[in-house]
Scaffold this motif. Structure first.
Motif, mmCIF file in Angstrom:
data_model
loop_
_atom_site.group_PDB
_atom_site.id
_atom_site.type_symbol
_atom_site.label_atom_id
_atom_site.label_comp_id
_atom_site.label_asym_id
_atom_site.label_seq_id
_atom_site.Cartn_x
_atom_site.Cartn_y
_atom_site.Cartn_z
ATOM 1 N N ALA A 2 52.415 36.285 46.473
ATOM 2 C CA ALA A 2 53.380 35.322 45.941
ATOM 3 C C ALA A 2 54.824 35.660 46.297
ATOM 4 O O ALA A 2 55.639 34.775 46.454
ATOM 5 N N GLN A 21 42.448 34.192 48.042
ATOM 6 C CA GLN A 21 43.084 33.764 46.811
ATOM 7 C C GLN A 21 44.590 34.015 46.879
ATOM 8 O O GLN A 21 45.067 34.732 47.742
ATOM 9 N N ASP A 22 45.315 33.388 45.997
ATOM 10 C CA ASP A 22 46.765 33.530 45.874
ATOM 11 C C ASP A 22 47.538 33.019 47.085
ATOM 12 O O ASP A 22 48.659 33.458 47.330
ATOM 13 N N ASP A 24 48.688 30.084 47.247
ATOM 14 C CA ASP A 24 49.688 29.149 46.715
ATOM 15 C C ASP A 24 50.329 29.675 45.436
ATOM 16 O O ASP A 24 50.820 28.920 44.621
ATOM 17 N N GLY A 25 50.352 30.980 45.288
ATOM 18 C CA GLY A 25 50.839 31.589 44.054
ATOM 19 C C GLY A 25 52.336 31.577 43.856
ATOM 20 O O GLY A 25 52.828 31.806 42.767
ATOM 21 N N GLY A 26 53.090 31.301 44.913
ATOM 22 C CA GLY A 26 54.544 31.351 44.804
ATOM 23 C C GLY A 26 55.180 29.983 44.652
ATOM 24 O O GLY A 26 54.520 28.948 44.652
ATOM 25 N N GLU A 27 56.486 29.997 44.538
ATOM 26 C CA GLU A 27 57.260 28.763 44.398
ATOM 27 C C GLU A 27 57.081 27.872 45.627
ATOM 28 O O GLU A 27 57.108 28.333 46.761
#
Length: 82
Positions: A2, A21-22, A24-27
């Motif tokens: 992220a 996974q992850d 799209d975890g960030g802004e």
């Protein structure tokens, strides 16, 4: 992942990864939204749908990846060169 806002190339070659996974975890959906190259060769990923979170991919390396998925997500990857 992220915290990697400017990530464009992600090489996960031969890391015994079984799940993506992850992405799209960030802004703003980062880092997946910014990825242009994703190398997941020689892993055991079963679900490729998280790749749909990477609409700007131009290169997807998935040599000998053991996966079982629906390829319907490929339609959102307009710039993809496999």
């Amino acid at each position: 992942l992220a915290g990697m806002k400017n990530l464009e190339l992600l090489e996960l070659y031969d890391n015994m990864i079984d799940e993506l996974q992850d992405l799209d975890g960030g802004e703003g959906g980062l880092p997946g939204a910014g990825l242009k190259v994703l190398d997941i060769s020689y892993n055991v990923i079963r679900d490729m749908t998280p790749v749909s979170l990477c609409p700007n991919l131009t290169e997807l390396c998935e040599c000998l990846v053991f996966f079982f998925f629906s390829i319907s997500f490929i339609s959102v990857l307009m710039n993809l060169f496999i």
